[in-house]
Design an enzyme around this catalytic site. Structure first.
Site, mmCIF file in Angstrom:
data_model
loop_
_atom_site.group_PDB
_atom_site.id
_atom_site.type_symbol
_atom_site.label_atom_id
_atom_site.label_comp_id
_atom_site.label_asym_id
_atom_site.label_seq_id
_atom_site.Cartn_x
_atom_site.Cartn_y
_atom_site.Cartn_z
ATOM 1 N N HIS A 171 31.906 29.994 90.034
ATOM 2 C CA HIS A 171 32.065 30.914 88.903
ATOM 3 C C HIS A 171 33.365 30.564 88.199
ATOM 4 O O HIS A 171 34.435 30.626 88.798
ATOM 5 C CB HIS A 171 32.087 32.369 89.368
ATOM 6 C CG HIS A 171 32.171 33.345 88.223
ATOM 7 N ND1 HIS A 171 31.051 33.867 87.611
ATOM 8 C CD2 HIS A 171 33.248 33.873 87.568
ATOM 9 C CE1 HIS A 171 31.423 34.681 86.638
ATOM 10 N NE2 HIS A 171 32.753 34.692 86.582
ATOM 11 N N CYS A 172 33.281 30.196 86.929
ATOM 12 C CA CYS A 172 34.452 29.744 86.177
ATOM 13 C C CYS A 172 34.985 30.884 85.306
ATOM 14 O O CYS A 172 34.319 31.289 84.349
ATOM 15 C CB CYS A 172 34.096 28.537 85.303
ATOM 16 S SG CYS A 172 35.487 27.895 84.364
ATOM 17 N N PRO A 173 36.181 31.405 85.602
ATOM 18 C CA PRO A 173 36.728 32.476 84.756
ATOM 19 C C PRO A 173 37.080 31.992 83.357
ATOM 20 O O PRO A 173 37.089 32.779 82.410
ATOM 21 C CB PRO A 173 37.982 32.926 85.528
ATOM 22 C CG PRO A 173 38.352 31.753 86.373
ATOM 23 C CD PRO A 173 37.070 31.074 86.719
ATOM 24 N N ASN A 176 34.042 32.441 81.648
ATOM 25 C CA ASN A 176 33.477 33.778 81.868
ATOM 26 C C ASN A 176 31.992 33.677 82.164
ATOM 27 O O ASN A 176 31.170 34.457 81.675
ATOM 28 C CB ASN A 176 33.717 34.681 80.651
ATOM 29 C CG ASN A 176 33.379 36.139 80.932
ATOM 30 O OD1 ASN A 176 33.546 36.618 82.057
ATOM 31 N ND2 ASN A 176 32.903 36.843 79.923
#
Length: 375
Positions: A171-173, A176
């Site tokens: 999951h890449c912040p 998003n």
């Protein structure tokens, strides 16, 4: 005297008996706890995950709510770098009247910019893919213990998005969004083009940065300006100005326009250079994983499987790996009439080769894992 010794030994025997009975009760208590909580699937990793669950929950919530802020941050920082390049760096090369250099900077820079914007937008807006709800459409599956739904091979549950993601990498912040089957290519291309862009800007800004940052007089003067509010430094600056009113360190040496130019050039170089280093490491890591036909999650799983099979004398090989070139061809979706020059070097919305549910498997590697080839 004999009576005293005898009483002492009786007391010690009673203490020993009490201690033994306490140990027995404690062992029975531990046995009862273990018998109630026994699970053949439990392990140290499961206990660690259970103990760290509050921490994981906090991190997931923070990543979920900070994701939009990270997207805005990436957009603002990229915009600032581009504007500074337009208004400060490019005029410097135009002023030197080097036609070929300016032509190269404009063409190459805009090619990078278009690819960066396109791939970042697609990485943010493209859904990574989720498994269908009906098992007949999935085939061989396991059951996700959180979704209580079919989970195809290479699919993992994202605790931030609270759903299963096809071929989930992480999951890449900064996006998003989860990086999964349908947007993994956009993520990698964004990293590569952004790395090329920051390196390009760093090299372009270097002559200006060298002139501004290593100019002792300008650097010293700006340093004094930042420290001027401090009482001792302010007094020293005022005294120096009174001695040489015509050659004031602050008023005459650094004008407002020069000061702004100095700041933006220093900002531009340090930002792009630091991003080049950090993003370069991240990009190299993902290129390495893709060359082996793995995701970040599968890297950990495969390492554990490799250790397990090594104990029984079997060499583990990733069943989804088809070799360096073929792995990249599959990942980039280069099939039929798609070409690297048209569909990778320029913006393209083509979908991956696989559907994310049923995966092609390297049969030789599969036979190796089943024990046909030993060390």
């Amino acid at each position: 005297m004999y009576a005293i010794k005898r009483g002492f030994f009786r007391l010690m025997r009673r203490i020993e008996d009490k201690f033994s009975s306490c140990c027995t009760y404690f062992q029975l208590f531990i046995f009862a706890i273990r018998s109630v909580s026994f699970n053949s699937f439990s392990s140290k990793n499961a206990l660690f995950d259970a103990a760290m669950e509050p921490v994981f929950w906090t991190v997931d919530k923070v990543a979920k709510y900070l994701g939009p802020m990270f997207v805005v941050m990436v957009t603002c920082l990229t915009t600032s770098v581009v504007l500074i390049y337009y208004f400060y760096v490019l005029p410097y090369y135009i002023g030197d009247e080097v036609g070929f250099v300016v032509f190269f900077l404009v063409i190459y820079g805009h090619w990078l910019l278009v690819n960066i914007i396109f791939n970042y937008y697609k990485g943010v807006r493209t859904l990574p893919g989720s498994p269908p709800l009906f098992t007949s459409e999935v085939g061989a599956v396991t059951i996700c213990k959180r979704c209580i739904a079919p989970k195809p091979p290479r699919t993992h549950h994202c605790s931030v998005c609270n759903k299963c993601v096809l071929k989930m990498d992480h999951h890449c912040p900064w996006l998003n969004n989860c990086v999964g089957h349908f947007n993994h290519r956009y993520f990698l291309q964004f990293c590569v083009f952004m790395l090329m862009g920051t390196l390009f800007v760093s090299i372009s800004v270097w002559p200006l940065f060298k002139e501004e940052f290593f100019d002792i007089e300008k650097t010293y003067a700006n340093f004094l300006r930042y420290l001027a509010p401090i009482k001792g430094v302010a007094n020293a600056v005022k005294a120096e100005n009174n001695k040489n009113p015509e050659h004031s360190i602050i008023n005459n040496m650094v004008k407002e326009k020069e000061s702004t130019f100095h700041k933006v050039i220093i900002y531009e170089f340090f930002l792009t250079f630091s991003v080049t280093i950090a993003l370069g490491i991240l990009t190299c890591w993902h290129v390495y994983l893709i060359s082996r036909g793995e995701t970040s999650i599968e890297r950990y799983i495969n390492n554990e499987e490799r250790k397990r099979l090594k104990k029984v004398g079997v060499v583990y090989k990733n069943p989804y790996s088809f070799g360096f070139v073929e792995n990249f061809r599959i990942f980039l979706g280069l099939t039929n009439k798609r070409t690297f020059w048209r569909h990778i070097l320029f913006p393209s919305s083509h979908v991956p080769i696989e559907d994310g549910i049923v995966w092609s498997i390297h049969q030789d590697n599969l036979r190796t894992n089943n024990g046909f080839k030993h060390v």
